[in-house]
Design a protein around this motif. Sequence first.
Motif, mmCIF file in Angstrom:
data_model
loop_
_atom_site.group_PDB
_atom_site.id
_atom_site.type_symbol
_atom_site.label_atom_id
_atom_site.label_comp_id
_atom_site.label_asym_id
_atom_site.label_seq_id
_atom_site.Cartn_x
_atom_site.Cartn_y
_atom_site.Cartn_z
ATOM 1 N N UNK A 124 -18.774 -46.222 4.547
ATOM 2 C CA UNK A 124 -20.072 -45.557 4.427
ATOM 3 C C UNK A 124 -19.907 -44.097 4.031
ATOM 4 N N UNK A 125 -20.867 -43.604 3.258
ATOM 5 C CA UNK A 125 -20.885 -42.189 2.904
ATOM 6 C C UNK A 125 -21.542 -41.393 4.034
ATOM 7 N N UNK A 126 -21.139 -40.147 4.216
ATOM 8 C CA UNK A 126 -21.816 -39.323 5.231
ATOM 9 C C UNK A 126 -23.255 -39.040 4.816
ATOM 10 N N UNK A 139 -33.658 -36.913 1.316
ATOM 11 C CA UNK A 139 -34.903 -36.537 0.650
ATOM 12 C C UNK A 139 -35.080 -37.233 -0.694
ATOM 13 N N UNK A 140 -33.983 -37.447 -1.419
ATOM 14 C CA UNK A 140 -34.080 -37.956 -2.788
ATOM 15 C C UNK A 140 -33.864 -39.458 -2.884
ATOM 16 N N UNK A 141 -33.383 -40.076 -1.810
ATOM 17 C CA UNK A 141 -33.088 -41.505 -1.857
ATOM 18 C C UNK A 141 -33.831 -42.264 -0.763
ATOM 19 N N UNK A 142 -35.044 -41.787 -0.445
ATOM 20 C CA UNK A 142 -35.911 -42.472 0.524
ATOM 21 C C UNK A 142 -35.196 -42.738 1.844
ATOM 22 N N UNK A 143 -34.634 -41.667 2.415
ATOM 23 C CA UNK A 143 -33.931 -41.820 3.682
ATOM 24 C C UNK A 143 -32.593 -42.513 3.524
ATOM 25 N N UNK A 144 -31.872 -42.187 2.430
ATOM 26 C CA UNK A 144 -30.558 -42.785 2.126
ATOM 27 C C UNK A 144 -30.636 -44.301 2.031
ATOM 28 N N UNK A 162 -26.280 -46.065 -3.613
ATOM 29 C CA UNK A 162 -25.170 -45.110 -3.564
ATOM 30 C C UNK A 162 -24.988 -44.476 -2.193
ATOM 31 N N UNK A 163 -26.063 -44.371 -1.392
ATOM 32 C CA UNK A 163 -25.977 -43.586 -0.160
ATOM 33 C C UNK A 163 -26.245 -44.377 1.116
ATOM 34 N N UNK A 164 -26.671 -45.621 1.019
ATOM 35 C CA UNK A 164 -26.944 -46.385 2.235
ATOM 36 C C UNK A 164 -25.643 -46.748 2.943
ATOM 37 N N UNK A 165 -25.724 -46.894 4.256
ATOM 38 C CA UNK A 165 -24.543 -47.215 5.058
ATOM 39 C C UNK A 165 -24.063 -48.631 4.761
ATOM 40 N N UNK A 166 -22.756 -48.820 4.842
ATOM 41 C CA UNK A 166 -22.190 -50.147 4.596
ATOM 42 C C UNK A 166 -22.654 -51.117 5.683
ATOM 43 N N UNK A 167 -23.116 -52.277 5.261
ATOM 44 C CA UNK A 167 -23.601 -53.277 6.212
ATOM 45 C C UNK A 167 -24.450 -54.311 5.498
ATOM 46 N N UNK A 168 -25.268 -55.014 6.267
ATOM 47 C CA UNK A 168 -26.091 -56.075 5.711
ATOM 48 C C UNK A 168 -27.080 -55.584 4.672
ATOM 49 N N UNK A 189 -27.196 -56.540 0.659
ATOM 50 C CA UNK A 189 -28.400 -57.150 0.082
ATOM 51 C C UNK A 189 -28.837 -56.429 -1.188
ATOM 52 N N UNK A 190 -28.872 -55.089 -1.151
ATOM 53 C CA UNK A 190 -29.326 -54.365 -2.344
ATOM 54 C C UNK A 190 -28.271 -54.416 -3.450
ATOM 55 N N UNK A 191 -26.986 -54.527 -3.077
ATOM 56 C CA UNK A 191 -25.957 -54.696 -4.106
ATOM 57 C C UNK A 191 -26.136 -56.047 -4.802
ATOM 58 N N UNK A 192 -26.433 -57.084 -4.022
ATOM 59 C CA UNK A 192 -26.662 -58.410 -4.594
ATOM 60 C C UNK A 192 -27.888 -58.397 -5.497
ATOM 61 N N UNK A 193 -28.952 -57.716 -5.043
ATOM 62 C CA UNK A 193 -30.174 -57.617 -5.839
ATOM 63 C C UNK A 193 -29.910 -56.883 -7.151
ATOM 64 N N UNK A 194 -29.153 -55.796 -7.074
ATOM 65 C CA UNK A 194 -28.824 -55.021 -8.270
ATOM 66 C C UNK A 194 -27.995 -55.854 -9.244
#
Length: 231
Positions: free
Chosen positions: A98-100, A107-112, A116-122, A126-131
């Motif tokens: 996960x990124x810090x 502010x720019x990524x809707x609460x991370x 690119x900025x969301x914490x590693x996990x489910x 999911x968003x990687x699969x969607x992308x």
Amino acid sequence: MSSAAITILAFLLFTFLYILFNLVSHTITHKKPPGPPTLPIIGNLHILGKLPHRTLQSLSKKYGPIMSLQLGQVPAIIISSSKAAESFLKTHDIVFASRPKIQGSELMSYGSKGLAFSAYGGYWRSIRKLCTMELLSASKVEMFGPIRKEELCVLVKSLEKAGLVGEVVNVSEALGNLIEDIVYKMILGRSKCEQFELKRLVKKGMTLIGSFNLADYVPWLGAFDLQVCMY
């Protein structure tokens, strides 16, 4: 009492409470790698200087290949050997995937919440699969093929025209404009317009994300927005 006086008093109160908290917490021993001594509030930020990579290289000679720094309120472990890096990035890579969280991404990524900025996990999986399915699958890449072909033909014709008159062409800029035009048509279904300058927005966003922000290292100072006040 003026708002400026209230702000100063609140800042002094927070500073006092922070120093008091540090004095109490230091009575509890924490097993950390060796590192330079810290100052209240800013930790080791003052020693990084204008060339942090050289400072870290110099510190590693004194404290070893694994050392600890306190960047404001953010503890950091600095790795400067290939063997230790392999342990962190390969053997235990999921732990450090996960990124810090920083104020810019919040502010720019809707609460991370972005890829690119969301914490590693489910959620991230999911968003990687969607992308992958909606943007990078073979069918999607093939679907946008005519757009790429059309824009590439426009570029080739412009280069041919410039060559006939002996005009100098900045190839890097031309390729950048090509990619920008393709992205516009893929996302918006139209050519670029003056009201929405994608390249300028991306550059500005990257600059803001990469800039030093005091609130990322001393989070409770974020409420005062000190850097905006200084400018």
